[in-house]
Design a protein around this motif. Structure first.
Motif, PDB file in Angstrom:
ATOM      1  N   GLY A 214       0.759  -1.247   0.000  1.00  0.00           N
ATOM      2  CA  GLY A 214       0.000   0.000   0.000  1.00  0.00           C
ATOM      3  C   GLY A 214       0.785   1.290   0.000  1.00  0.00           C
ATOM      4  O   GLY A 214       0.201   2.378   0.028  1.00  0.00           O
ATOM      5  N   PHE A 215       2.122   1.201  -0.045  1.00  0.00           N
ATOM      6  CA  PHE A 215       2.936   2.421  -0.066  1.00  0.00           C
ATOM      7  C   PHE A 215       2.741   3.144  -1.394  1.00  0.00           C
ATOM      8  O   PHE A 215       2.747   2.522  -2.456  1.00  0.00           O
ATOM      9  CB  PHE A 215       4.413   2.058   0.122  1.00  0.00           C
ATOM     10  CG  PHE A 215       5.349   3.223   0.062  1.00  0.00           C
ATOM     11  CD1 PHE A 215       5.477   4.097   1.126  1.00  0.00           C
ATOM     12  CD2 PHE A 215       6.120   3.454  -1.075  1.00  0.00           C
ATOM     13  CE1 PHE A 215       6.352   5.169   1.076  1.00  0.00           C
ATOM     14  CE2 PHE A 215       6.996   4.528  -1.134  1.00  0.00           C
ATOM     15  CZ  PHE A 215       7.110   5.385  -0.052  1.00  0.00           C
ATOM     16  N   LYS A 216       2.569   4.474  -1.319  1.00  0.00           N
ATOM     17  CA  LYS A 216       2.362   5.266  -2.528  1.00  0.00           C
ATOM     18  C   LYS A 216       3.543   6.208  -2.742  1.00  0.00           C
ATOM     19  O   LYS A 216       3.653   7.249  -2.088  1.00  0.00           O
ATOM     20  CB  LYS A 216       1.068   6.066  -2.420  1.00  0.00           C
ATOM     21  CG  LYS A 216      -0.177   5.186  -2.380  1.00  0.00           C
ATOM     22  CD  LYS A 216      -1.450   6.018  -2.314  1.00  0.00           C
ATOM     23  CE  LYS A 216      -2.676   5.128  -2.289  1.00  0.00           C
ATOM     24  NZ  LYS A 216      -3.937   5.911  -2.218  1.00  0.00           N
ATOM     25  N   PRO A 217       4.454   5.836  -3.672  1.00  0.00           N
ATOM     26  CA  PRO A 217       5.610   6.714  -3.941  1.00  0.00           C
ATOM     27  C   PRO A 217       5.177   7.989  -4.637  1.00  0.00           C
ATOM     28  O   PRO A 217       4.093   8.050  -5.230  1.00  0.00           O
ATOM     29  CB  PRO A 217       6.488   5.854  -4.855  1.00  0.00           C
ATOM     30  CG  PRO A 217       5.535   4.887  -5.495  1.00  0.00           C
ATOM     31  CD  PRO A 217       4.455   4.634  -4.487  1.00  0.00           C
ATOM     32  N   ASN A 218       6.010   9.012  -4.560  1.00  0.00           N
ATOM     33  CA  ASN A 218       5.733  10.253  -5.278  1.00  0.00           C
ATOM     34  C   ASN A 218       6.860  10.533  -6.273  1.00  0.00           C
ATOM     35  O   ASN A 218       7.744   9.681  -6.489  1.00  0.00           O
ATOM     36  CB  ASN A 218       5.549  11.418  -4.289  1.00  0.00           C
ATOM     37  CG  ASN A 218       6.762  11.613  -3.382  1.00  0.00           C
ATOM     38  OD1 ASN A 218       7.866  11.160  -3.681  1.00  0.00           O
ATOM     39  ND2 ASN A 218       6.555  12.298  -2.264  1.00  0.00           N
ATOM     40  N   ASN A 219       6.860  11.695  -6.874  1.00  0.00           N
ATOM     41  CA  ASN A 219       7.874  12.028  -7.878  1.00  0.00           C
ATOM     42  C   ASN A 219       9.284  11.979  -7.308  1.00  0.00           C
ATOM     43  O   ASN A 219      10.231  11.586  -7.994  1.00  0.00           O
ATOM     44  CB  ASN A 219       7.606  13.420  -8.458  1.00  0.00           C
ATOM     45  CG  ASN A 219       6.398  13.431  -9.374  1.00  0.00           C
ATOM     46  OD1 ASN A 219       5.977  12.391  -9.879  1.00  0.00           O
ATOM     47  ND2 ASN A 219       5.826  14.610  -9.599  1.00  0.00           N
ATOM     48  N   VAL A 220       9.414  12.402  -6.032  1.00  0.00           N
ATOM     49  CA  VAL A 220      10.739  12.376  -5.397  1.00  0.00           C
ATOM     50  C   VAL A 220      11.255  10.943  -5.307  1.00  0.00           C
ATOM     51  O   VAL A 220      12.446  10.688  -5.537  1.00  0.00           O
ATOM     52  CB  VAL A 220      10.677  13.021  -3.993  1.00  0.00           C
ATOM     53  CG1 VAL A 220      12.023  12.906  -3.285  1.00  0.00           C
ATOM     54  CG2 VAL A 220      10.265  14.483  -4.092  1.00  0.00           C
ATOM     55  N   SER A 221      10.372  10.012  -4.999  1.00  0.00           N
ATOM     56  CA  SER A 221      10.763   8.591  -4.901  1.00  0.00           C
ATOM     57  C   SER A 221      11.365   8.126  -6.225  1.00  0.00           C
ATOM     58  O   SER A 221      12.472   7.553  -6.259  1.00  0.00           O
ATOM     59  CB  SER A 221       9.560   7.726  -4.549  1.00  0.00           C
ATOM     60  OG  SER A 221       8.826   8.244  -3.472  1.00  0.00           O
ATOM     61  N   TYR A 222      10.649   8.373  -7.314  1.00  0.00           N
ATOM     62  CA  TYR A 222      11.111   7.907  -8.620  1.00  0.00           C
ATOM     63  C   TYR A 222      12.357   8.651  -9.086  1.00  0.00           C
ATOM     64  O   TYR A 222      13.284   8.048  -9.647  1.00  0.00           O
ATOM     65  CB  TYR A 222       9.982   8.060  -9.648  1.00  0.00           C
ATOM     66  CG  TYR A 222       8.816   7.121  -9.413  1.00  0.00           C
ATOM     67  CD1 TYR A 222       8.982   5.735  -9.453  1.00  0.00           C
ATOM     68  CD2 TYR A 222       7.540   7.617  -9.142  1.00  0.00           C
ATOM     69  CE1 TYR A 222       7.911   4.871  -9.229  1.00  0.00           C
ATOM     70  CE2 TYR A 222       6.472   6.757  -8.917  1.00  0.00           C
ATOM     71  CZ  TYR A 222       6.665   5.385  -8.956  1.00  0.00           C
ATOM     72  OH  TYR A 222       5.613   4.523  -8.731  1.00  0.00           O
TER      73      TYR A 222
END
Length: 235
Positions: A214-222
């Motif tokens: 259920g973790f939702k990455p954001n632009n910083v993650s990618y």
């Protein structure tokens, strides 16, 4: 237009003042402020704080302190939000000593700093590599019963990362994860730590594992992943 605004209740007037200040229209807010006063409205700490916030956003230091004095001279006591805005403004302008003097002033006036204020101080101490002061501040927070939140952890770990203590940051992050007190910003710092140690594949593997629960990455993650792989030349 202002006359129409004055017919609204107090909550709407304060919200409008805050909105104008956030859009760098402090002098328009000031006009509204004086017009309201002329019409007999008594300004609260929220009105003064909104105006001071606007002046801080626009870098008008003289106005900030002029209105802080005006506020106090009119019998309106600044609250923790007022002081926190000014402390952050001073930090952002490189005036560390003046900012810390305001923190001391808060305590003298029994306006105890809250967790957000301590987080702002914590972040600045890391930027200045003042590790002894950081340790002391954390002890003070603990004595006052203020438990670190995700912002605190991000400030702590991000600060360690910035001063090159990647291993210490990773160790602290793993402790945070075991307590279940992390959000996406904290995990992004962990991914950055791994990538800085040339462990981009491990960072990507951790990200995929977290996404399955259920973790939702954001632009910083990618972007952190992309930067890590480019650095290692593992396309």
């Amino acid at each position: 237009m202002f006359l129409t605004i004055l017919n609204y209740n107090r909550g709407y007037r304060v919200m409008l003042s805050q909105a104008l200040c956030k859009t760098s229209r402090s002098y328009t807010t000031l006009q509204l402020f004086y017009l309201m006063k002329k019409k007999g409205f008594v300004h609260s700490v929220c009105s003064y704080t909104a105006l001071i916030y606007g002046f801080c956003r626009e870098g008008m230091q003289d106005n900030v302190f002029q209105w802080l004095d005006f506020m106090q001279n009119n019998g309106c006591k600044p609250n923790v939000i007022t002081y926190m805005i000014i402390v952050k403004f001073l930090f952002d302008n490189g005036k560390f000593k003046e900012a810390m003097n305001f923190v001391s002033k808060m305590e003298r006036e029994r306006c105890n700093p809250d967790l957000l204020t301590y987080n702002v101080i914590l972040r600045e101490l890391f930027h200045r590599d003042r590790l002894d002061d950081i340790s002391e501040l954390i002890q003070v927070m603990d004595q006052k019963g203020l438990s670190p939140d995700s912002y605190s952890y991000a400030a702590l770990c991000g600060g360690l990362l910035k001063i090159g203590k990647v291993g210490d940051a990773c160790e602290l992050l793993l402790d945070i994860f075991s307590n279940g007190a992390a959000d996406v910003a904290v995990y992004n710092i962990y991914f950055q730590c791994l990538c800085q140690e040339n462990k981009s594949r491990e960072a990507l593997s951790q990200l995929k594992r977290k996404m399955k629960v259920g973790f939702k990455p954001n632009n910083v993650s990618y972007n952190t992943m992309l930067s890590g792989f480019c650095k290692e030349k593992k396309y």
